[in-house]
Write a protein that holds these residues in place. Structure first.
Motif, PDB file in Angstrom:
ATOM      1  N   PHE A 103      -4.959  -3.156 -10.358  1.00 44.23           N
ATOM      2  CA  PHE A 103      -4.414  -3.634  -9.082  1.00 44.23           C
ATOM      3  C   PHE A 103      -5.163  -3.034  -7.895  1.00 44.23           C
ATOM      4  N   ILE A 104      -5.409  -1.729  -7.971  1.00 42.77           N
ATOM      5  CA  ILE A 104      -6.069  -1.035  -6.856  1.00 42.77           C
ATOM      6  C   ILE A 104      -7.497  -1.549  -6.671  1.00 42.77           C
ATOM      7  N   LYS A 105      -8.205  -1.782  -7.785  1.00 45.10           N
ATOM      8  CA  LYS A 105      -9.608  -2.199  -7.717  1.00 45.10           C
ATOM      9  C   LYS A 105      -9.781  -3.685  -7.398  1.00 45.10           C
ATOM     10  N   GLU A 106      -8.921  -4.516  -7.954  1.00 41.54           N
ATOM     11  CA  GLU A 106      -9.168  -5.958  -7.907  1.00 41.54           C
ATOM     12  C   GLU A 106      -8.025  -6.788  -7.323  1.00 41.54           C
ATOM     13  N   GLY A 107      -6.896  -6.153  -7.007  1.00 41.26           N
ATOM     14  CA  GLY A 107      -5.716  -6.918  -6.631  1.00 41.26           C
ATOM     15  C   GLY A 107      -5.682  -7.359  -5.180  1.00 41.26           C
ATOM     16  N   GLU A 108      -4.713  -8.237  -4.880  1.00 42.90           N
ATOM     17  CA  GLU A 108      -4.405  -8.606  -3.502  1.00 42.90           C
ATOM     18  C   GLU A 108      -3.823  -7.380  -2.798  1.00 42.90           C
ATOM     19  N   PRO A 109      -3.762  -7.398  -1.446  1.00 45.29           N
ATOM     20  CA  PRO A 109      -3.216  -6.226  -0.734  1.00 45.29           C
ATOM     21  C   PRO A 109      -1.842  -5.789  -1.233  1.00 45.29           C
ATOM     22  N   PHE A 110      -0.944  -6.740  -1.515  1.00 40.38           N
ATOM     23  CA  PHE A 110       0.398  -6.348  -1.981  1.00 40.38           C
ATOM     24  C   PHE A 110       0.329  -5.741  -3.377  1.00 40.38           C
ATOM     25  N   GLU A 111      -0.625  -6.198  -4.207  1.00 42.86           N
ATOM     26  CA  GLU A 111      -0.791  -5.627  -5.546  1.00 42.86           C
ATOM     27  C   GLU A 111      -1.399  -4.228  -5.471  1.00 42.86           C
ATOM     28  N   ARG A 112      -2.271  -4.000  -4.497  1.00 41.52           N
ATOM     29  CA  ARG A 112      -2.850  -2.659  -4.330  1.00 41.52           C
ATOM     30  C   ARG A 112      -1.759  -1.645  -3.994  1.00 41.52           C
ATOM     31  N   ALA A 113      -0.783  -2.080  -3.176  1.00 46.04           N
ATOM     32  CA  ALA A 113       0.344  -1.187  -2.840  1.00 46.04           C
ATOM     33  C   ALA A 113       1.152  -0.862  -4.096  1.00 46.04           C
ATOM     34  N   VAL A 114       1.334  -1.850  -4.969  1.00 45.95           N
ATOM     35  CA  VAL A 114       2.020  -1.619  -6.244  1.00 45.95           C
ATOM     36  C   VAL A 114       1.208  -0.653  -7.107  1.00 45.95           C
ATOM     37  N   GLY A 115      -0.114  -0.861  -7.166  1.00 43.47           N
ATOM     38  CA  GLY A 115      -0.977   0.022  -7.940  1.00 43.47           C
ATOM     39  C   GLY A 115      -0.914   1.460  -7.457  1.00 43.47           C
ATOM     40  N   ASP A 116      -0.948   1.640  -6.139  1.00 41.90           N
ATOM     41  CA  ASP A 116      -0.847   2.996  -5.568  1.00 41.90           C
ATOM     42  C   ASP A 116       0.456   3.658  -6.004  1.00 41.90           C
ATOM     43  N   PHE A 117       1.563   2.896  -5.907  1.00 42.38           N
ATOM     44  CA  PHE A 117       2.856   3.465  -6.283  1.00 42.38           C
ATOM     45  C   PHE A 117       2.891   3.841  -7.763  1.00 42.38           C
ATOM     46  N   LEU A 118       2.377   2.966  -8.624  1.00 43.54           N
ATOM     47  CA  LEU A 118       2.375   3.263 -10.064  1.00 43.54           C
ATOM     48  C   LEU A 118       1.576   4.526 -10.369  1.00 43.54           C
ATOM     49  N   MET A 119       0.439   4.704  -9.693  1.00 42.46           N
ATOM     50  CA  MET A 119      -0.382   5.910  -9.904  1.00 42.46           C
ATOM     51  C   MET A 119       0.407   7.165  -9.516  1.00 42.46           C
ATOM     52  N   TYR A 120       1.121   7.084  -8.389  1.00 45.98           N
ATOM     53  CA  TYR A 120       1.916   8.243  -7.944  1.00 45.98           C
ATOM     54  C   TYR A 120       3.116   8.465  -8.853  1.00 45.98           C
ATOM     55  N   TRP A 121       3.738   7.369  -9.314  1.00 45.23           N
ATOM     56  CA  TRP A 121       4.950   7.507 -10.138  1.00 45.23           C
ATOM     57  C   TRP A 121       4.651   8.195 -11.467  1.00 45.23           C
ATOM     58  N   PHE A 122       3.516   7.882 -12.065  1.00 44.86           N
ATOM     59  CA  PHE A 122       3.204   8.421 -13.387  1.00 44.86           C
ATOM     60  C   PHE A 122       2.240   9.617 -13.332  1.00 44.86           C
ATOM     61  N   ASP A 123       2.091  10.235 -12.135  1.00 43.84           N
ATOM     62  CA  ASP A 123       1.245  11.434 -12.068  1.00 43.84           C
ATOM     63  C   ASP A 123       2.051  12.658 -12.504  1.00 43.84           C
ATOM     64  N   GLN A 124       1.487  13.860 -12.304  1.00 43.42           N
ATOM     65  CA  GLN A 124       2.120  15.083 -12.800  1.00 43.42           C
ATOM     66  C   GLN A 124       3.175  15.652 -11.855  1.00 43.42           C
ATOM     67  N   ASN A 125       3.293  15.091 -10.650  1.00 44.62           N
ATOM     68  CA  ASN A 125       4.267  15.617  -9.692  1.00 44.62           C
ATOM     69  C   ASN A 125       5.664  15.077  -9.977  1.00 44.62           C
ATOM     70  N   SER A 126       6.671  15.865  -9.620  1.00 41.03           N
ATOM     71  CA  SER A 126       8.067  15.446  -9.822  1.00 41.03           C
ATOM     72  C   SER A 126       8.615  14.708  -8.599  1.00 41.03           C
ATOM     73  N   TYR A 127       7.765  14.498  -7.602  1.00 45.82           N
ATOM     74  CA  TYR A 127       8.209  13.898  -6.347  1.00 45.82           C
ATOM     75  C   TYR A 127       7.199  12.858  -5.860  1.00 45.82           C
ATOM     76  N   ILE A 128       7.638  12.054  -4.900  1.00 50.36           N
ATOM     77  CA  ILE A 128       6.770  11.116  -4.186  1.00 50.36           C
ATOM     78  C   ILE A 128       6.970  11.350  -2.692  1.00 50.36           C
ATOM     79  N   GLU A 129       5.903  11.250  -1.922  1.00 56.83           N
ATOM     80  CA  GLU A 129       6.013  11.393  -0.466  1.00 56.83           C
ATOM     81  C   GLU A 129       6.190  10.020   0.180  1.00 56.83           C
ATOM     82  N   MET A 130       7.116   9.935   1.131  1.00 53.29           N
ATOM     83  CA  MET A 130       7.370   8.689   1.857  1.00 53.29           C
ATOM     84  C   MET A 130       7.631   8.996   3.328  1.00 53.29           C
TER      85      MET A 130
END
Length: 344
Positions: free
Chosen positions: A34-61
């Motif tokens: 999504f981040i590499k090839e997606g539409e702008p709205f898909e890139r936002a989804v890709g960014d969120f998925l990367m943050y959700w499944f990373d090693q941190n227990s939190y997300i910044e908003m």
């Protein structure tokens, strides 16, 4: 895995995105795509998925400003899971239901639609967050979330959604009247980034909001709502929303404390006056207070676009102090990042 008490790494085996089953590992790969090839709205989804499944227990908003100046906050992922479970319980949303995601994932409501889908096991279709999300749709959905503008532009197709929640802005009386006759179960929600999207909801046409499970409410000395969703936040959230608390689980929203106009000693809530005017003015508008020598503040109506003569009948039914003393025209309203009008 305990389906009743999932942690934030959990992806329900019934979860689907655009018709395909995905595991946690699959979603990490999809995120990269999504981040590499997606539409702008898909890139936002890709960014969120990367943050959700990373090693941190939190997300910044970033907050929207409901409780003060907008700021960057850290939200625990487990709290977002708890919020998703509360939504599922309140609205009776089971695993396997067909769901439409048409909100921008840059904001908390869009993020939470994805979290609910992972955790509760929804079959989710992801579409661009446009103003007409159902324009080309032929699918029947069990559940969706929209902003009021999207619902306004989708009236002829909303019957294709069994249950719909609206948030991000107040539902006007004019829109509420249009929605009232539809077969869809439609709810207006109340919430903010700090409470990880909604903590209360009401059916369209109802006056009082009902809080979700495990949410306690009270008022401060300003009569503003104080929220204690203890499974979601570490400490109570003090809002700037003036309310009337009906009982332990119900409250009526009156308006924003920072918007209140004191005109000749009379407190006026702009949002209540705007509600009465909705449907009578065919442009975007708001009311605000401006300095006045005799009244302290006078009520002013601000309308977007070129000046025109406003019919006096527009103000029929308003109280003596609710009628605007002046009408101003602004070429184009300034907006926040999420599309809300800035009351300058």
């Amino acid at each position: 895995m305990n389906y009743n008490n999932p942690d934030y790494h959990f992806v329900h085996p019934q979860f689907k995105l655009n018709g395909f089953h995905f595991s946690e590992d699959d979603l990490s790969r999809i995120a990269y795509s999504f981040i590499k090839e997606g539409e702008p709205f898909e890139r936002a989804v890709g960014d969120f998925l990367m943050y959700w499944f990373d090693q941190n227990s939190y997300i910044e908003m970033h907050t929207s400003g409901t409780t003060g100046q907008p700021k960057l906050i850290r939200v625990e992922k487990q709290a977002m899971v708890n919020s998703a479970k509360a939504t599922g319980e309140f609205f009776d949303l089971e695993a396997g239901i067909k769901v439409l995601h048409c909100l921008p994932t840059q904001y908390v409501a869009g993020k939470m639609m994805l979290v609910r889908a992972f955790i509760l096991g929804w079959d989710m279709d992801l579409v661009a967050p446009v103003s007409h999300p159902l324009e080309r749709n032929e699918t029947q959905y069990d559940f969706a979330a929209m902003v009021p503008l999207q619902a306004e532009h989708s009236l002829e197709k909303l019957h294709m959604i069994k249950k719909l929640i609206l948030g991000g802005a107040k539902v006007s009386q004019a829109l509420s009247d249009k929605l009232a006759g539809l077969p869809t179960a439609i709810y207006e929600t109340y919430g903010m980034t700090e409470t990880i999207t909604h903590i209360a909801a009401k059916r369209i046409g109802e006056e009082a909001f009902t809080v979700l499970p495990n949410v306690k409410i009270s008022e401060d000395e300003r009569h503003c709502l104080v929220i204690d969703p203890y499974l979601i936040c570490d400490e109570p959230v003090v809002t700037n929303d003036v309310v009337k608390i009906v009982d332990d689980t119900h409250f009526i929203w009156l308006g924003r404390h920072d918007n209140v106009i004191n005109s000749g000693g009379v407190k006026l809530f702009p949002e209540q006056i705007e509600e009465k005017l909705s449907g009578r003015i065919d442009r975007r508008f708001y009311v605000k207070g401006m300095p006045d020598e005799s009244l302290g503040e006078k009520l002013v109506l601000v309308i977007e676009g070129e000046p025109y003569d406003v019919d006096k009948a527009t103000f029929k039914g308003l109280g003596k102090f609710e009628k605007p003393k002046d009408i101003l025209f602004v070429e184009k309203f300034a907006e926040t990042g999420s599309g809300k009008i800035k009351r300058d």
